[in-house]
Write a protein that holds these residues in place. Structure first.
Motif, PDB file in Angstrom:
ATOM      1  N   VAL A 116      18.719 -41.861  -5.588  1.00 45.60           N
ATOM      2  CA  VAL A 116      17.249 -41.969  -5.570  1.00 45.60           C
ATOM      3  C   VAL A 116      16.563 -40.674  -5.999  1.00 45.60           C
ATOM      4  O   VAL A 116      15.364 -40.671  -6.277  1.00 45.60           O
ATOM      5  N   SER A 117      17.303 -39.568  -6.060  1.00 46.68           N
ATOM      6  CA  SER A 117      16.695 -38.285  -6.415  1.00 46.68           C
ATOM      7  C   SER A 117      16.115 -38.314  -7.832  1.00 46.68           C
ATOM      8  O   SER A 117      16.763 -38.771  -8.771  1.00 46.68           O
ATOM      9  N   LYS A 118      14.899 -37.819  -7.941  1.00 44.12           N
ATOM     10  CA  LYS A 118      14.249 -37.708  -9.254  1.00 44.12           C
ATOM     11  C   LYS A 118      14.431 -36.315  -9.858  1.00 44.12           C
ATOM     12  O   LYS A 118      14.294 -36.129 -11.064  1.00 44.12           O
ATOM     13  N   THR A 119      14.729 -35.336  -8.995  1.00 44.82           N
ATOM     14  CA  THR A 119      14.820 -33.947  -9.457  1.00 44.82           C
ATOM     15  C   THR A 119      16.251 -33.525  -9.758  1.00 44.82           C
ATOM     16  O   THR A 119      16.475 -32.477 -10.372  1.00 44.82           O
ATOM     17  N   GLY A 120      17.228 -34.312  -9.303  1.00 46.19           N
ATOM     18  CA  GLY A 120      18.621 -33.921  -9.480  1.00 46.19           C
ATOM     19  C   GLY A 120      19.060 -32.885  -8.462  1.00 46.19           C
ATOM     20  O   GLY A 120      20.109 -32.250  -8.620  1.00 46.19           O
ATOM     21  N   LYS A 121      18.258 -32.732  -7.383  1.00 41.67           N
ATOM     22  CA  LYS A 121      18.609 -31.797  -6.309  1.00 41.67           C
ATOM     23  C   LYS A 121      18.345 -32.447  -4.960  1.00 41.67           C
ATOM     24  O   LYS A 121      17.269 -33.016  -4.743  1.00 41.67           O
ATOM     25  N   VAL A 122      19.345 -32.356  -4.078  1.00 36.45           N
ATOM     26  CA  VAL A 122      19.192 -32.821  -2.703  1.00 36.45           C
ATOM     27  C   VAL A 122      19.648 -31.672  -1.806  1.00 36.45           C
ATOM     28  O   VAL A 122      20.219 -30.684  -2.276  1.00 36.45           O
ATOM     29  N   ALA A 123      19.438 -31.796  -0.494  1.00 37.10           N
ATOM     30  CA  ALA A 123      19.778 -30.676   0.386  1.00 37.10           C
ATOM     31  C   ALA A 123      20.214 -31.157   1.756  1.00 37.10           C
ATOM     32  O   ALA A 123      19.910 -32.281   2.167  1.00 37.10           O
ATOM     33  N   THR A 124      20.917 -30.282   2.457  1.00 33.03           N
ATOM     34  CA  THR A 124      21.264 -30.515   3.857  1.00 33.03           C
ATOM     35  C   THR A 124      21.423 -29.178   4.566  1.00 33.03           C
ATOM     36  O   THR A 124      21.737 -28.159   3.942  1.00 33.03           O
ATOM     37  N   TYR A 125      21.175 -29.174   5.862  1.00 31.07           N
ATOM     38  CA  TYR A 125      21.426 -27.992   6.690  1.00 31.07           C
ATOM     39  C   TYR A 125      21.676 -28.456   8.114  1.00 31.07           C
ATOM     40  O   TYR A 125      21.413 -29.605   8.466  1.00 31.07           O
ATOM     41  N   GLY A 126      22.207 -27.556   8.943  1.00 28.54           N
ATOM     42  CA  GLY A 126      22.564 -27.941  10.300  1.00 28.54           C
ATOM     43  C   GLY A 126      21.913 -27.079  11.358  1.00 28.54           C
ATOM     44  O   GLY A 126      21.368 -26.014  11.060  1.00 28.54           O
ATOM     45  N   GLY A 127      22.007 -27.555  12.606  1.00 31.19           N
ATOM     46  CA  GLY A 127      21.513 -26.761  13.719  1.00 31.19           C
ATOM     47  C   GLY A 127      22.414 -25.569  13.961  1.00 31.19           C
ATOM     48  O   GLY A 127      21.971 -24.422  14.018  1.00 31.19           O
ATOM     49  N   ALA A 128      23.704 -25.809  14.102  1.00 24.45           N
ATOM     50  CA  ALA A 128      24.707 -24.756  14.299  1.00 24.45           C
ATOM     51  C   ALA A 128      26.010 -25.237  13.666  1.00 24.45           C
ATOM     52  O   ALA A 128      26.236 -26.441  13.527  1.00 24.45           O
ATOM     53  N   PRO A 129      26.886 -24.301  13.288  1.00 26.38           N
ATOM     54  CA  PRO A 129      28.099 -24.693  12.537  1.00 26.38           C
ATOM     55  C   PRO A 129      29.210 -25.281  13.398  1.00 26.38           C
ATOM     56  O   PRO A 129      30.358 -24.852  13.348  1.00 26.38           O
ATOM     57  N   TYR A 130      28.885 -26.285  14.202  1.00 27.91           N
ATOM     58  CA  TYR A 130      29.888 -27.012  14.965  1.00 27.91           C
ATOM     59  C   TYR A 130      30.565 -28.035  14.049  1.00 27.91           C
ATOM     60  O   TYR A 130      29.930 -28.580  13.142  1.00 27.91           O
ATOM     61  N   PRO A 131      31.821 -28.350  14.296  1.00 30.20           N
ATOM     62  CA  PRO A 131      32.490 -29.386  13.498  1.00 30.20           C
ATOM     63  C   PRO A 131      31.753 -30.716  13.523  1.00 30.20           C
ATOM     64  O   PRO A 131      31.772 -31.461  12.543  1.00 30.20           O
ATOM     65  N   THR A 132      31.109 -31.030  14.655  1.00 25.30           N
ATOM     66  CA  THR A 132      30.390 -32.294  14.771  1.00 25.30           C
ATOM     67  C   THR A 132      29.100 -32.300  13.958  1.00 25.30           C
ATOM     68  O   THR A 132      28.509 -33.361  13.745  1.00 25.30           O
ATOM     69  N   VAL A 133      28.672 -31.132  13.509  1.00 25.26           N
ATOM     70  CA  VAL A 133      27.516 -31.020  12.614  1.00 25.26           C
ATOM     71  C   VAL A 133      27.995 -31.009  11.166  1.00 25.26           C
ATOM     72  O   VAL A 133      27.501 -31.758  10.318  1.00 25.26           O
ATOM     73  N   THR A 134      28.974 -30.172  10.889  1.00 31.17           N
ATOM     74  CA  THR A 134      29.428 -30.017   9.501  1.00 31.17           C
ATOM     75  C   THR A 134      30.110 -31.267   8.956  1.00 31.17           C
ATOM     76  O   THR A 134      30.182 -31.454   7.743  1.00 31.17           O
ATOM     77  N   ILE A 135      30.598 -32.153   9.846  1.00 28.66           N
ATOM     78  CA  ILE A 135      31.207 -33.395   9.364  1.00 28.66           C
ATOM     79  C   ILE A 135      30.162 -34.265   8.654  1.00 28.66           C
ATOM     80  O   ILE A 135      30.464 -34.939   7.669  1.00 28.66           O
ATOM     81  N   PHE A 136      28.916 -34.246   9.132  1.00 26.74           N
ATOM     82  CA  PHE A 136      27.826 -34.936   8.430  1.00 26.74           C
ATOM     83  C   PHE A 136      27.632 -34.325   7.045  1.00 26.74           C
ATOM     84  O   PHE A 136      27.496 -35.035   6.044  1.00 26.74           O
TER      85      PHE A 136
END
Length: 349
Positions: free
Chosen positions: A155-175
């Motif tokens: 669905v991106s029109k710009t060719g750029k998407v992003a993600t970030y996390g609360g803290a670098p826990y494995p349960t966050v980075t798996i997303f």
């Protein structure tokens, strides 16, 4: 004989008065289910809220919770539940796991569960072993996040998407891993080059994180920074961290948000109309399941793993954003789900 008949009649009348005659098992006392929450509050519109709703929905238990302002509250909250005589104590979140395990070892007659962790006893060298009275409630969220990443790239029109996390826990980075791999799969299938800002599974040390799960101001700054770099689909992995940005982007219309844990469309007020989807983790269902096991005296410490196949994870409906997603793309995302379930498409490293 008459005396016997009279005694039977008296017993029958007492049974009718007290209401004890019908299905004694249905009258069994409910277990006491106690939730030690992660930071962020019970109304975080994500992780804790989903767990609490699941506990409330259990028909075989009474439920209560204690909130945590910081990790310093984890051990005292668990101790309060032990002193209250809780039958099942659930730690909500990876961060609380060590305290759950410590308490479980000291109280082998109490049943425990921990969300987002295996609930094992690990030494300093990460040699881990199961604890008989602890059940880990884990989720293969990268399966659903892979679908979300493919969707975001589509669905991106710009060719750029992003993600970030609360803290670098494995349960966050798996997303974040699943999301980035879903974008990469889209690029491979379509011959495109959609970029993911904020995360590269091959270089986790360079990932973008808030540092906690409560600083919404910093999360808003991060989201705006990604938007300024051209990202038009953003996945914040941190409970309620993404709420302020969702509210702002609802007005600007410059980007859409992907929520996590519980369907954000049903939880948010401001910002819900720019939610593309949610990477759903069925925390509530897992808590109801373990509560039932305890009530039925069938509890065991084997780990629960939520997957696409057993409906422990999913992506939510597109709701107001359905028109943004072409029919062909919707079909492709469904086919990806089917392929992951069938085992013909591997998404985990």
């Amino acid at each position: 004989m008459k005396k016997s008949l009279k005694l039977i009649a008296v017993a029958a009348s007492l049974t009718l008065i007290t209401g004890v005659a019908v299905a004694p098992s249905a009258q069994a006392a409910k277990i006491k289910l106690c939730l030690a929450l992660d930071t962020g509050g019970v109304d975080d519109r994500s992780f804790n809220e989903g767990a609490w709703k699941g506990a409330q929905a259990s028909t075989q238990s009474t439920a209560e919770y204690l909130s945590a302002a910081s990790s310093a509250d984890f051990a005292p909250n668990i101790k309060k539940f032990v002193d209250k005589g809780c039958d099942l104590i659930v730690g909500v979140g990876f961060a609380i796991s060590a305290e759950i395990v410590k308490s479980a070892k000291a109280n082998p007659k109490i049943k425990y569960a921990v969300v987002d962790d295996a609930g094992e006893d690990c030494d300093a060298n990460f040699n881990c072993k199961p604890v008989a009275n602890v059940k880990g409630l884990t989720f293969q969220t990268d399966e659903a996040a892979f679908m979300a990443g493919y969707l975001a790239a589509g669905v991106s029109k710009t060719g750029k998407v992003a993600t970030y996390g609360g803290a670098p826990y494995p349960t966050v980075t798996i997303f974040m891993d699943g999301y980035a791999r879903g974008v990469a799969y889209y690029n491979k299938q379509k011959g495109k080059s959609v970029k993911v800002l904020g995360w590269d599974p091959a270089s986790p040390s360079s990932g973008t994180f808030v540092g906690n799960f409560s600083d919404q101001s910093k999360a808003l700054t991060i989201s705006k920074g990604f938007e300024q770099q051209g990202a038009d689909v953003i996945l914040p992995v941190g409970g309620n961290l993404g709420a302020p940005y969702a509210a702002e982007s609802e007005k600007s219309k410059k980007s859409v948000t992907i929520w996590v844990d519980s369907d954000g469309f049903g939880l948010l007020t401001a910002g819900k109309t720019i939610l593309l989807t949610t990477v759903v983790k069925e925390i509530g269902a897992s808590i109801k399941s373990v509560a039932k096991d305890v009530a039925d005296k069938k509890f065991n410490g084997s780990r629960y793993v939520g997957t696409l196949k057993n409906k422990g994870v999913s992506i939510a409906p597109y709701h107001d954003q359905s028109g943004r997603v072409p029919g062909k793309l919707k079909l492709e995302v469904r086919k990806i789900r089917d392929a992951i379930i069938a085992g013909t498409l591997k998404v985990s490293a």
